[in-house]
Motif scaffolding. Sequence first.
Motif, mmCIF file in Angstrom:
data_model
loop_
_atom_site.group_PDB
_atom_site.id
_atom_site.type_symbol
_atom_site.label_atom_id
_atom_site.label_comp_id
_atom_site.label_asym_id
_atom_site.label_seq_id
_atom_site.Cartn_x
_atom_site.Cartn_y
_atom_site.Cartn_z
ATOM 1 N N LYS A 56 34.657 -7.300 -17.738
ATOM 2 C CA LYS A 56 33.631 -7.984 -19.384
ATOM 3 C C LYS A 56 32.489 -7.672 -18.991
ATOM 4 N N GLY A 57 32.000 -6.206 -18.027
ATOM 5 C CA GLY A 57 30.042 -5.976 -18.037
ATOM 6 C C GLY A 57 29.609 -7.467 -16.934
ATOM 7 N N ALA A 58 30.179 -7.656 -16.874
ATOM 8 C CA ALA A 58 28.787 -8.758 -15.970
ATOM 9 C C ALA A 58 28.791 -7.696 -14.503
ATOM 10 N N ARG A 59 27.764 -7.121 -14.243
ATOM 11 C CA ARG A 59 26.936 -7.494 -12.813
ATOM 12 C C ARG A 59 27.519 -8.139 -11.524
ATOM 13 N N ILE A 60 28.071 -7.793 -9.993
ATOM 14 C CA ILE A 60 28.960 -8.451 -9.467
ATOM 15 C C ILE A 60 28.029 -7.775 -8.222
ATOM 16 N N ILE A 61 27.079 -9.353 -7.593
ATOM 17 C CA ILE A 61 27.034 -9.130 -6.559
ATOM 18 C C ILE A 61 27.864 -10.219 -4.977
ATOM 19 N N ASP A 62 28.742 -9.042 -4.348
ATOM 20 C CA ASP A 62 29.374 -9.469 -3.706
ATOM 21 C C ASP A 62 28.476 -9.729 -1.745
ATOM 22 N N ALA A 63 28.808 -11.360 -1.492
ATOM 23 C CA ALA A 63 28.113 -11.506 -0.877
ATOM 24 C C ALA A 63 28.895 -10.858 0.716
ATOM 25 N N ASP A 64 30.139 -10.858 0.606
ATOM 26 C CA ASP A 64 30.451 -10.566 1.586
ATOM 27 C C ASP A 64 30.002 -8.884 1.524
ATOM 28 N N ALA A 65 30.600 -8.032 0.179
ATOM 29 C CA ALA A 65 30.127 -6.775 0.525
ATOM 30 C C ALA A 65 29.043 -6.326 1.614
ATOM 31 N N ILE A 66 27.736 -7.459 1.247
ATOM 32 C CA ILE A 66 26.008 -6.997 1.620
ATOM 33 C C ILE A 66 26.672 -7.789 2.852
ATOM 34 N N SER A 67 27.058 -8.732 3.385
ATOM 35 C CA SER A 67 27.273 -8.724 5.076
ATOM 36 C C SER A 67 27.818 -7.624 5.699
ATOM 37 N N ARG A 68 28.532 -7.225 5.208
ATOM 38 C CA ARG A 68 29.888 -6.331 5.622
ATOM 39 C C ARG A 68 28.341 -5.434 6.487
ATOM 40 N N ALA A 69 27.835 -4.898 4.810
ATOM 41 C CA ALA A 69 27.107 -3.703 5.060
ATOM 42 C C ALA A 69 25.689 -3.814 5.998
ATOM 43 N N LEU A 70 25.320 -5.121 5.956
ATOM 44 C CA LEU A 70 23.995 -5.236 7.067
ATOM 45 C C LEU A 70 24.805 -5.556 8.230
ATOM 46 N N MET A 71 25.951 -4.943 9.077
ATOM 47 C CA MET A 71 26.629 -5.189 10.499
ATOM 48 C C MET A 71 26.927 -3.862 11.323
ATOM 49 N N GLN A 72 25.919 -2.636 9.750
ATOM 50 C CA GLN A 72 26.214 -1.917 9.955
ATOM 51 C C GLN A 72 25.755 -0.896 11.908
ATOM 52 N N PRO A 73 26.269 -0.042 13.113
ATOM 53 C CA PRO A 73 25.683 -0.367 13.672
ATOM 54 C C PRO A 73 23.732 0.237 14.344
ATOM 55 N N GLY A 74 23.143 -0.359 14.800
ATOM 56 C CA GLY A 74 21.625 -0.364 14.470
ATOM 57 C C GLY A 74 21.278 -1.270 13.810
ATOM 58 N N SER A 75 22.283 -2.041 12.806
ATOM 59 C CA SER A 75 20.862 -2.915 12.316
ATOM 60 C C SER A 75 20.360 -4.196 12.779
ATOM 61 N N SER A 76 19.299 -4.642 12.010
ATOM 62 C CA SER A 76 18.776 -6.126 13.079
ATOM 63 C C SER A 76 19.593 -6.900 13.107
ATOM 64 N N ALA A 77 20.900 -7.278 11.620
ATOM 65 C CA ALA A 77 21.381 -8.150 11.605
ATOM 66 C C ALA A 77 22.553 -8.292 12.866
ATOM 67 N N LEU A 78 23.558 -6.535 13.273
ATOM 68 C CA LEU A 78 24.054 -6.642 14.471
ATOM 69 C C LEU A 78 23.335 -6.707 15.731
ATOM 70 N N ALA A 79 22.380 -6.659 15.667
ATOM 71 C CA ALA A 79 21.461 -7.043 16.878
ATOM 72 C C ALA A 79 21.929 -8.386 17.104
ATOM 73 N N GLU A 80 21.275 -9.250 16.394
ATOM 74 C CA GLU A 80 20.544 -10.322 15.874
ATOM 75 C C GLU A 80 22.632 -11.422 17.001
ATOM 76 N N VAL A 81 23.048 -10.929 16.346
ATOM 77 C CA VAL A 81 25.111 -11.277 16.707
ATOM 78 C C VAL A 81 25.306 -11.082 17.721
ATOM 79 N N ALA A 82 25.147 -9.743 18.132
ATOM 80 C CA ALA A 82 26.009 -9.207 19.701
ATOM 81 C C ALA A 82 25.391 -10.382 20.766
ATOM 82 N N ALA A 83 23.061 -9.920 20.640
ATOM 83 C CA ALA A 83 22.314 -11.555 21.636
ATOM 84 C C ALA A 83 22.713 -12.645 21.563
ATOM 85 N N HIS A 84 23.852 -13.330 20.022
ATOM 86 C CA HIS A 84 24.384 -14.742 20.532
ATOM 87 C C HIS A 84 25.793 -14.097 20.803
#
Length: 197
Positions: free
Chosen positions: A26-54
Amino acid sequence: MNMMVLGLTGGTGCGKSTAAAHLQKKGARIIDADAISRALMQPGSSALAEVAAHFEGVLKGDGSLDRKKLASLVFHDEYLLTKLNSITHKYIIQEIEAALLETTGPLTVIDAPLLFEAGLDRLCDVTLCILADHDTRVKRIMSRDGLTEEEADARIQAQKNDDYYKSRCHYTLCNNHDPEAMLEALDAILKEIFCEA
């Protein structure tokens, strides 16, 4: 007309993706939090490094996230799930805020299972939850993610109950056996939102 931001939430297996796909048509822009979360967890990312540390042992040999291992840890332990969310939410919120600044259409949807827990509801003009009964959700999760009944149930149990969503959202939709009826109800809600805007 100003941009309207709709927060879309609900538990896993309730049908948020179906609702989001309909809104996108219907024309809405979708911002998908799960997709963003997956993208943030790419190798070398700050988010993944922090998760791996804990969380010990959640990286594969190639440096990527072992999602199944992480899920098996957090979906059975509320403390660990809270810990994971406290790490990832700040990164996700940052990305969503940046995406909102770039959005110009009349309707933007933030599709986020943890809309309230992450404080994303403060970015929304109106909130909507999609709910479904337990057995329907278990079947959908098993079919979608290839999980056992026990694993699917653990994911549901790790999330908030229906009353949590109902008490916080402006609108509630039920999506048990008739997705078409749910989408018709969604269209009626959209009409109401834009009439009042």
